[in-house]
Design a protein around this motif. Structure first.
Motif, short mmCIF file in Angstrom:
data_model
loop_
_atom_site.label_atom_id
_atom_site.label_comp_id
_atom_site.label_asym_id
_atom_site.label_seq_id
_atom_site.Cartn_x
_atom_site.Cartn_y
_atom_site.Cartn_z
N GLN A 39 0.86 -1.18 0.00
CA GLN A 39 0.00 0.00 0.00
C GLN A 39 0.90 1.23 0.00
O GLN A 39 1.85 1.32 0.77
N ALA A 40 0.57 2.16 -0.88
CA ALA A 40 1.29 3.43 -0.90
C ALA A 40 0.37 4.45 -0.25
O ALA A 40 -0.81 4.56 -0.62
N VAL A 41 0.88 5.16 0.74
CA VAL A 41 0.05 6.15 1.43
C VAL A 41 0.81 7.46 1.58
O VAL A 41 2.04 7.49 1.60
N LEU A 42 0.03 8.50 1.70
CA LEU A 42 0.61 9.83 1.82
C LEU A 42 0.16 10.42 3.15
O LEU A 42 -1.02 10.39 3.48
N ALA A 43 1.11 10.91 3.94
CA ALA A 43 0.78 11.62 5.18
C ALA A 43 1.07 13.09 4.94
O ALA A 43 1.93 13.44 4.13
N LEU A 44 0.33 13.94 5.65
CA LEU A 44 0.55 15.38 5.48
C LEU A 44 1.36 15.92 6.65
O LEU A 44 0.93 15.87 7.80
#
Ligand SMILES: Cc1cc2nc3c(=O)[nH]c(=O)nc-3n(C[C@H](O)[C@H](O)[C@H](O)COP(=O)(O)OP(=O)(O)OC[C@H]3O[C@@H](n4cnc5c(N)ncnc54)[C@H](O)[C@@H]3O)c2cc1C
Ligand code: SF4
Length: 529
Positions: free
Chosen positions: A306-311
């Protein structure tokens, strides 16, 4: 060119390219057959829109899922194979991955060889592919007989901050092993310019440690090695007894031609290697070559990623982001019943990559512009081990095309790994509520199309009833047929597969050299640049 060779190698990627590099100094006549061409060096190599939205370097092919729905696999038919686009995170499997491991969804089976047998080849593969890293930081790392040949790629400030924050929270972040030809203390002489368009992009300046640049090109400097591009192998022929491959049938420029060799090595990638064996069925192998135990094509795995983006609360101006890894959830612990997997960074995302990504558009924009999202994005890649299942398999349709039947395994650990990361966001200086799935890196909403980490399909083992290949990766039923790509994996672990493919290819190459009576070709001037 005479059509007979000592060795024919089919496929020039991580497996085939590395193997040919090892065989080349032997002086034996080697023919490398590659269905793709050279990947063009052109400005588009580094254009996010061309690469991620237009899929410029995804090769045309149509496969079908279990319900016969067509899809475009994320596949790369080029000299160098998938390594032309890879992120060059060059990990060793953990020593424990070579034994049996209990997972939430069942057993990850043992390899027929222990880690110690592959260890010297891992070391040589790290040298050939110029891996940068720092031993001793990752508590799960296996024994290594040599340091990394090059120092770890340094973290940029935001990632260094992330590393410090993780340590403060009691974790063990480490410098990720990277195959980029970066000379940080001598920038004018550095082939790599440390850019933001590496992971998933071709390298315009040929500074990525890929199989074309570091294996195939040097191998071709030997007169005894011939490469044919645009040469798709469509069938293998055998002797009447079915005990040896006697012909390699190639389609090239609209014509068919047959080549012969004493030894034949398949390295087409997991799905295409299985396809070729199945397509080569004949009277003595009616269900496909080397398939008397009905194992060819089975046990397909591709990582539950899974590729995820955090801010980030602060902007994240990182250029080359893929420098940090975390294996604290790799194995079961006192608090975690079963292995969860590996966390690492992926290439820094940009607004251009987000176009058309619904979660980002609907959940964040227009609250924030996509440019603002990109400015604060910290991008993670999470991998959970995918277990081999007999019913997860490659078969052929009546028209000869690939059908890929696949149901994921270890879904619960995958979710728990994401929860672990989510729980850390606050201490890591990120917004608590935003961990957004990214589809750009998976290229496609159809999970089965994300075949980047494809493996299994022709596993090696001691029992011909449950494996296709013996421990030398030779077909149990065909004396001169070997496999040297990701197909051979009996289990995949949760770290990236390429270095293991490369190390095993070196090991298989040594078996071939033994059989040919050739002197073992030691690596030449490795690491020189
Ligand atoms: C975008 C992306 C990112 C990745 N990032 C990483 C990473 O960071 N770290 C990592 O470890 N791994 C990574 N991988 C995975 C890694 O690239 C693969 O595991 C590895 O290349 C597999 O090696 P292989 O030899 O099995 O197949 P490949 O390297 O794909 O080579 C197969 C070759 O066979 C050729 N071929 C296929 N069929 C035929 C035929 N019939 N006749 C002739 N030739 C044929 C193909 O054109 C290709 O050149 C990534 C992959 C992708 C796509
Ligand atoms: S970071 Fe280095 S190796 Fe990667 S694409 Fe840029 S120049 Fe090439």
């Amino acid at each position: 060119m005479s059509n007979h060779h000592d060795v024919i190698v089919i496929g020039s990627g991580a497996g085939g390219g590395t193997l040919v590099h090892r065989l080349a100094p032997s002086g034996r006549r080697i023919l490398l057959l590659e269905r793709g061409g050279w990947l063009a060096r052109e400005p588009e190599n580094w254009q996010a829109h061309d690469v991620f939205v237009d899929n410029r370097y995804v090769s045309p092919d149509t496969w079908y899922d279990a319900r016969d729905r067509p899809f475009q696999p994320q596949i790369h038919y080029f000299v160098g194979g998938a390594t032309k686009l890879y992120g060059a995170a060059l990990y060793r499997l953990r020593a424990e991955d070579f034994g049996e491991l209990r997972h939430q969804d069942g057993i990850s089976p043992a390899w027929p060889i222990p880690y110690d047998e592959l260890e010297p080849y891992y070391t040589e593969a790290e040298q050939l592919y110029e891996v940068h890293g720092n031993r001793g930081e990752d508590p799960t790392e296996p024994f290594a007989s040599a340091p990394y040949p090059f120092p770890a790629v340094s973290h940029e400030p935001r990632i260094q901050q992330l590393s410090d924050d993780l340590e403060r929270a009691g974790h063990h972040p480490f410098h990720a092993p990277c195959g980029v030809r970066l000379v940080e203390d001598d920038p004018p002489r550095s082939p790599c310019v440390r850019c933001a368009t590496c992971d998933g992009f071709p390298c315009l300046v040929h500074a990525k440690a890929d199989a074309e640049v570091l294996a195939v090109r040097p191998a071709l400097e030997h007169d005894n090695v011939t490469l044919l591009t645009g040469a798709e192998v469509v069938r293998l022929e055998t002797n009447p007894a079915g005990t040896a491959v006697t012909g390699v049938v190639v389609e090239r420029d609209g014509t068919r031609e047959t080549f012969t060799a004493d030894l034949v090595v398949l390295a087409c990638g997991a799905a295409n290697t299985a396809k070729l064996l199945l397509a080569s069925a004949n009277d003595t192998h009616p269900t496909g070559l080397a398939n008397r135990s009905d194992q060819v094509g089975r046990n397909y795995m591709f990582h539950n990623s899974q590729a995820v983006l955090a801010l980030s609360l602060e902007p994240n101006p990182t250029v080359f982001q893929k420098t940090l890894g975390l294996n604290d959830f790799y194995f079961a612990t006192r608090d975690i019943d079963f292995p969860l997997g590996n966390i690492q960074m992926v290439g820094k995302s940009s607004a251009q990559m987000y176009r058309g990504e619904k979660p980002l558009e609907t959940r964040l924009a227009p609250e924030r512009t996509l440019e603002q999202v990109a400015r604060h994005a910290v991008d993670f890649w999470l991998s959970t081990e995918d277990l081999p299942r007999a019913e997860n398999r490659v078969t052929l349709r009546s028209d000869g095309r690939i059908r890929l039947s696949y149901a994921p395994t270890n879904e619960v650990p995958k979710r728990r790994l994401l929860e672990q990361l989510k729980g850390l966001l606050g201490p890591l200086g990120m917004h608590h509520d935003h961990l957004i799935p990214r589809h750009a890196y998976l290229k496609n909403d159809i999970p089965v199309a994300g075949v980047a980490h494809q493996a299994g399909t022709c596993r090696f083992g001691d029992d011909p009833a449950t494996s296709v290949l013996d421990r030398d990766c030779r077909a149990h039923q065909l004396d001169n047929l070997y496999v040297a790509d990701a197909s051979i994996f009996p289990s995949i672990g949760a770290v990236n597969p390429a270095l293991t493919v490369m190390a095993n290819a070196l090991r298989v190459a040594d078996r071939l050299l033994d059989r040919l009576g050739a002197q073992q070709a030691r690596p030449e001037a490795l690491g020189a640049r």
